[in-house]
Design a protein around this motif. Structure first.
Motif, PDB file in Angstrom:
ATOM      1  N   HIS A   1       0.817  -1.217   0.000  1.00 11.20           N
ATOM      2  CA  HIS A   1       0.000   0.000   0.000  1.00 11.20           C
ATOM      3  C   HIS A   1       0.857   1.277   0.000  1.00 11.20           C
ATOM      4  O   HIS A   1       0.342   2.375   0.158  1.00 11.20           O
ATOM      5  N   LYS A   2       2.165   1.086  -0.157  1.00 17.23           N
ATOM      6  CA  LYS A   2       3.115   2.179  -0.339  1.00 17.23           C
ATOM      7  C   LYS A   2       3.203   3.134   0.859  1.00 17.23           C
ATOM      8  O   LYS A   2       3.358   4.343   0.695  1.00 17.23           O
ATOM      9  N   PHE A   3       3.120   2.565   2.069  1.00 17.64           N
ATOM     10  CA  PHE A   3       3.327   3.328   3.300  1.00 17.64           C
ATOM     11  C   PHE A   3       4.757   3.090   3.761  1.00 17.64           C
ATOM     12  O   PHE A   3       5.027   2.261   4.624  1.00 17.64           O
ATOM     13  N   ILE A   4       5.695   3.826   3.177  1.00 17.78           N
ATOM     14  CA  ILE A   4       7.113   3.580   3.446  1.00 17.78           C
ATOM     15  C   ILE A   4       7.457   3.784   4.923  1.00 17.78           C
ATOM     16  O   ILE A   4       8.240   3.027   5.489  1.00 17.78           O
ATOM     17  N   ASN A   5       6.847   4.782   5.548  1.00 14.50           N
ATOM     18  CA  ASN A   5       7.130   5.021   6.956  1.00 14.50           C
ATOM     19  C   ASN A   5       6.623   3.880   7.831  1.00 14.50           C
ATOM     20  O   ASN A   5       7.277   3.477   8.795  1.00 14.50           O
ATOM     21  N   GLU A   6       5.486   3.314   7.482  1.00 16.48           N
ATOM     22  CA  GLU A   6       4.933   2.221   8.272  1.00 16.48           C
ATOM     23  C   GLU A   6       5.642   0.905   7.965  1.00 16.48           C
ATOM     24  O   GLU A   6       5.769   0.042   8.838  1.00 16.48           O
ATOM     25  N   GLU A   7       6.136   0.764   6.762  1.00 15.50           N
ATOM     26  CA  GLU A   7       6.975  -0.382   6.435  1.00 15.50           C
ATOM     27  C   GLU A   7       8.261  -0.321   7.261  1.00 15.50           C
ATOM     28  O   GLU A   7       8.713  -1.330   7.817  1.00 15.50           O
ATOM     29  N   ALA A   8       8.830   0.881   7.369  1.00 14.70           N
ATOM     30  CA  ALA A   8      10.042   1.058   8.175  1.00 14.70           C
ATOM     31  C   ALA A   8       9.784   0.705   9.637  1.00 14.70           C
ATOM     32  O   ALA A   8      10.580   0.001  10.272  1.00 14.70           O
ATOM     33  N   LEU A   9       8.674   1.178  10.176  1.00 15.54           N
ATOM     34  CA  LEU A   9       8.338   0.875  11.572  1.00 15.54           C
ATOM     35  C   LEU A   9       8.142  -0.628  11.766  1.00 15.54           C
ATOM     36  O   LEU A   9       8.627  -1.205  12.752  1.00 15.54           O
ATOM     37  N   ALA A  10       7.461  -1.278  10.836  1.00 16.98           N
ATOM     38  CA  ALA A  10       7.255  -2.722  10.942  1.00 16.98           C
ATOM     39  C   ALA A  10       8.594  -3.460  10.908  1.00 16.98           C
ATOM     40  O   ALA A  10       8.822  -4.382  11.700  1.00 16.98           O
TER      41      ALA A  10
END
Length: 105
Positions: free
Chosen positions: A52-61
């Protein structure tokens, strides 16, 4: 909150809420000792955030997944995940946050 996020993920806001609900689920599994389910939920959260292209949330995960792996005795894999988190934070432009991940490695 987790129930509300899950409801949003299931009913109409999947693209926006799914990765967050999965990450909360992973943390719950981790804190209750269900490590296999935690691992699967961290991986699903990363995948959802990326799709879903949420780079910040991918980073947090990746960051939380990396901490989980280090704390459960998988040091090299944990470091790899933390490096990925650091790279994504930097790509997103959060240089301060990226620098804060480094001491965890």
């Amino acid at each position: 909150r987790r129930m509300q996020l899950q409801m949003w993920a299931d009913h109409g806001s999947k693209w926006n809420a799914e990765n967050k609900a999965l990450l909360l689920q992973a943390e719950k599994y981790y804190t209750t000792g269900n490590l296999d389910q935690a691992k699967a939920s961290y991986e699903a959260s990363v995948k959802s955030a990326r799709e879903h292209k949420f780079i910040n949330e991918e980073a947090l995960a990746y960051e939380l997944y990396g901490i989980f792996r280090v704390e459960t005795g998988h040091l090299e894999n944990g470091k790899e995940l933390l490096r990925k988190a650091q790279s994504l934070y930097a790509e997103w432009g959060a240089m301060k946050k990226a620098s804060e991940v480094f001491p965890l490695m």
